[in-house]
Design a protein around this motif. Sequence first.
Motif, PDB file in Angstrom:
ATOM      1  N   LEU A   1      -4.648  10.817 -15.697  1.00 45.51           N
ATOM      2  CA  LEU A   1      -5.599   9.715 -15.625  1.00 45.51           C
ATOM      3  C   LEU A   1      -6.938  10.198 -15.088  1.00 45.51           C
ATOM      4  O   LEU A   1      -7.000  11.181 -14.350  1.00 45.51           O
ATOM      5  N   PRO A   2      -8.030   9.508 -15.438  1.00 45.48           N
ATOM      6  CA  PRO A   2      -9.322   9.811 -14.811  1.00 45.48           C
ATOM      7  C   PRO A   2      -9.231   9.614 -13.297  1.00 45.48           C
ATOM      8  O   PRO A   2      -8.468   8.760 -12.825  1.00 45.48           O
ATOM      9  N   PRO A   3      -9.994  10.384 -12.525  1.00 46.23           N
ATOM     10  CA  PRO A   3      -9.883  10.309 -11.056  1.00 46.23           C
ATOM     11  C   PRO A   3     -10.038   8.904 -10.477  1.00 46.23           C
ATOM     12  O   PRO A   3      -9.256   8.500  -9.610  1.00 46.23           O
ATOM     13  N   VAL A   4     -11.031   8.150 -10.958  1.00 51.93           N
ATOM     14  CA  VAL A   4     -11.241   6.803 -10.407  1.00 51.93           C
ATOM     15  C   VAL A   4     -10.035   5.917 -10.681  1.00 51.93           C
ATOM     16  O   VAL A   4      -9.575   5.177  -9.794  1.00 51.93           O
ATOM     17  N   LEU A   5      -9.483   6.006 -11.904  1.00 53.92           N
ATOM     18  CA  LEU A   5      -8.319   5.187 -12.244  1.00 53.92           C
ATOM     19  C   LEU A   5      -7.097   5.615 -11.433  1.00 53.92           C
ATOM     20  O   LEU A   5      -6.306   4.764 -10.989  1.00 53.92           O
ATOM     21  N   ALA A   6      -6.940   6.921 -11.225  1.00 52.23           N
ATOM     22  CA  ALA A   6      -5.816   7.412 -10.425  1.00 52.23           C
ATOM     23  C   ALA A   6      -5.899   6.871  -8.997  1.00 52.23           C
ATOM     24  O   ALA A   6      -4.881   6.461  -8.411  1.00 52.23           O
ATOM     25  N   ILE A   7      -7.096   6.849  -8.440  1.00 54.13           N
ATOM     26  CA  ILE A   7      -7.282   6.318  -7.083  1.00 54.13           C
ATOM     27  C   ILE A   7      -6.978   4.830  -7.047  1.00 54.13           C
ATOM     28  O   ILE A   7      -6.296   4.336  -6.128  1.00 54.13           O
ATOM     29  N   LEU A   8      -7.445   4.087  -8.031  1.00 49.62           N
ATOM     30  CA  LEU A   8      -7.204   2.640  -8.070  1.00 49.62           C
ATOM     31  C   LEU A   8      -5.715   2.329  -8.188  1.00 49.62           C
ATOM     32  O   LEU A   8      -5.214   1.390  -7.558  1.00 49.62           O
ATOM     33  N   VAL A   9      -4.996   3.112  -9.002  1.00 50.73           N
ATOM     34  CA  VAL A   9      -3.553   2.912  -9.130  1.00 50.73           C
ATOM     35  C   VAL A   9      -2.864   3.175  -7.794  1.00 50.73           C
ATOM     36  O   VAL A   9      -1.987   2.413  -7.370  1.00 50.73           O
ATOM     37  N   ALA A  10      -3.279   4.247  -7.114  1.00 45.02           N
ATOM     38  CA  ALA A  10      -2.689   4.574  -5.812  1.00 45.02           C
ATOM     39  C   ALA A  10      -2.933   3.450  -4.805  1.00 45.02           C
ATOM     40  O   ALA A  10      -2.015   3.049  -4.069  1.00 45.02           O
ATOM     41  N   LEU A  11      -4.154   2.921  -4.778  1.00 43.06           N
ATOM     42  CA  LEU A  11      -4.468   1.828  -3.859  1.00 43.06           C
ATOM     43  C   LEU A  11      -3.669   0.573  -4.203  1.00 43.06           C
ATOM     44  O   LEU A  11      -3.221  -0.156  -3.305  1.00 43.06           O
ATOM     45  N   ALA A  12      -3.491   0.323  -5.494  1.00 43.20           N
ATOM     46  CA  ALA A  12      -2.728  -0.857  -5.918  1.00 43.20           C
ATOM     47  C   ALA A  12      -1.257  -0.741  -5.517  1.00 43.20           C
ATOM     48  O   ALA A  12      -0.637  -1.717  -5.074  1.00 43.20           O
TER      49      ALA A  12
ATOM     50  N   VAL B   1      -3.274  -9.391   5.212  1.00 46.63           N
ATOM     51  CA  VAL B   1      -3.529  -8.380   6.246  1.00 46.63           C
ATOM     52  C   VAL B   1      -2.704  -7.122   5.984  1.00 46.63           C
ATOM     53  O   VAL B   1      -3.225  -5.997   6.021  1.00 46.63           O
ATOM     54  N   TYR B   2      -1.427  -7.285   5.696  1.00 53.45           N
ATOM     55  CA  TYR B   2      -0.574  -6.126   5.460  1.00 53.45           C
ATOM     56  C   TYR B   2      -0.919  -5.441   4.132  1.00 53.45           C
ATOM     57  O   TYR B   2      -0.802  -4.209   4.012  1.00 53.45           O
ATOM     58  N   GLY B   3      -1.332  -6.238   3.138  1.00 49.67           N
ATOM     59  CA  GLY B   3      -1.781  -5.635   1.891  1.00 49.67           C
ATOM     60  C   GLY B   3      -3.021  -4.785   2.093  1.00 49.67           C
ATOM     61  O   GLY B   3      -3.127  -3.666   1.565  1.00 49.67           O
ATOM     62  N   LEU B   4      -3.966  -5.290   2.878  1.00 51.40           N
ATOM     63  CA  LEU B   4      -5.173  -4.526   3.178  1.00 51.40           C
ATOM     64  C   LEU B   4      -4.838  -3.276   3.987  1.00 51.40           C
ATOM     65  O   LEU B   4      -5.444  -2.217   3.794  1.00 51.40           O
ATOM     66  N   MET B   5      -3.850  -3.395   4.861  1.00 53.74           N
ATOM     67  CA  MET B   5      -3.386  -2.235   5.621  1.00 53.74           C
ATOM     68  C   MET B   5      -2.897  -1.140   4.683  1.00 53.74           C
ATOM     69  O   MET B   5      -3.218   0.044   4.844  1.00 53.74           O
ATOM     70  N   GLY B   6      -2.129  -1.516   3.662  1.00 51.70           N
ATOM     71  CA  GLY B   6      -1.634  -0.539   2.697  1.00 51.70           C
ATOM     72  C   GLY B   6      -2.750   0.132   1.926  1.00 51.70           C
ATOM     73  O   GLY B   6      -2.724   1.350   1.693  1.00 51.70           O
ATOM     74  N   VAL B   7      -3.753  -0.639   1.531  1.00 49.57           N
ATOM     75  CA  VAL B   7      -4.894  -0.084   0.788  1.00 49.57           C
ATOM     76  C   VAL B   7      -5.658   0.923   1.636  1.00 49.57           C
ATOM     77  O   VAL B   7      -5.998   2.025   1.175  1.00 49.57           O
ATOM     78  N   LEU B   8      -5.950   0.562   2.876  1.00 43.20           N
ATOM     79  CA  LEU B   8      -6.724   1.450   3.743  1.00 43.20           C
ATOM     80  C   LEU B   8      -5.933   2.708   4.107  1.00 43.20           C
ATOM     81  O   LEU B   8      -6.507   3.797   4.231  1.00 43.20           O
ATOM     82  N   ALA B   9      -4.617   2.570   4.271  1.00 41.60           N
ATOM     83  CA  ALA B   9      -3.795   3.752   4.550  1.00 41.60           C
ATOM     84  C   ALA B   9      -3.849   4.718   3.372  1.00 41.60           C
ATOM     85  O   ALA B   9      -3.986   5.935   3.552  1.00 41.60           O
TER      86      ALA B   9
END
Length: 348
Positions: A114-125, A245-253
């Motif tokens: 995947l393109p880098p930006v898409l790979a990052i977005l998938v990881a955050l999701a 809150v916990y979802g945002l915690m996962g994204v930031l981690a």
Amino acid sequence: MQATSQAAASNLPVHSKAQRVGFLVRGGHQLIIIALIVILGLAIYTVQPRFLSAYSIDNILRMASIYGIVALGMTLVIISGGIDLSAGSMMALGAAFGAGLLGTAFGAVNPISLPPVLAILVALAVTGGIGMLNGMAVAKLGIPPFVVTLGMMTVVRGITFIFADFTVGSVPGSAITFMDPLFSWLGAGSFGPVPTTAVLFLLLAFLLAMTLRYTPFGRAIYAIGGDAAIARLAGINIPAVIVGVYGLMGVLAALSGIVQAGRLSSVSPLMAMGYELDIITIVIVGGASLAGGRGTILGTVLAAVLVSMIDNGLTMMNVPSFYQYLVKGSVLLAAVILDQWYQRCRAA
């Protein structure tokens, strides 16, 4: 005349011990951390002059930012009255997904590219979704946050090992070693003398500080941590806020893990093992209360710098790792004792 004086005196504001202590904690806590940063910096410099070199300061800023990004999420969780012990595992999983989905890992065998930006977005999701599962278990099922996130810590670490093996396909537990310009810029790049990671950290800190101060979501987090029953009577949708809150915690981690991966150009399934102690220490030292309802983003930012200075200073002085655990554990214990003292003063 005496009656008039007594009446006037009765109209004067009464400052209880709890109010005085509260003002001291809220108003002076950040100043205390700043003073500790200065004193500690000078003390370490007298022992190790290289501590204030450009390289050392750059390293401190990068470490503080990596710790700090995930600590921002932990701040929200602790203010809401919860805790998240899966933070380190979430960092590793987010980094593994982000790097593994690029298809550029050395010895990669997975067919995904995947393109880098898409790979990052998938990881955050992915990590954001896991964080929301934590929130639903806490808010909907009533399971204590400690139990939920302790179990998820092990589950997520296991998923990280499985995905790393799927990506590399060599010896089980092998690291994902890769190269990518975007990841390298996030982890090792700079805006002039300022690391990219520090700019990202401060930008996120500003956005979250504004969210806590000026939005209904932020005020609801404080209300739930202060007294969930009163928050419910006030019409706050507690499950929705907790899940958020916990979802945002996962994204930031995950974002913190991706930055770390970009700095190292490698993701080990054991990445960020034990980081939970550092992250919780940062948040508590920053002034958040384990009882919920109290904490600031500014305090977390300053505490991230302080803890990173301790890490970097002890390492430069060649202090053995077990002594470093002793120091950081003592700092956390002292912060918790101070918080309990404050809670008793409030109750008095």
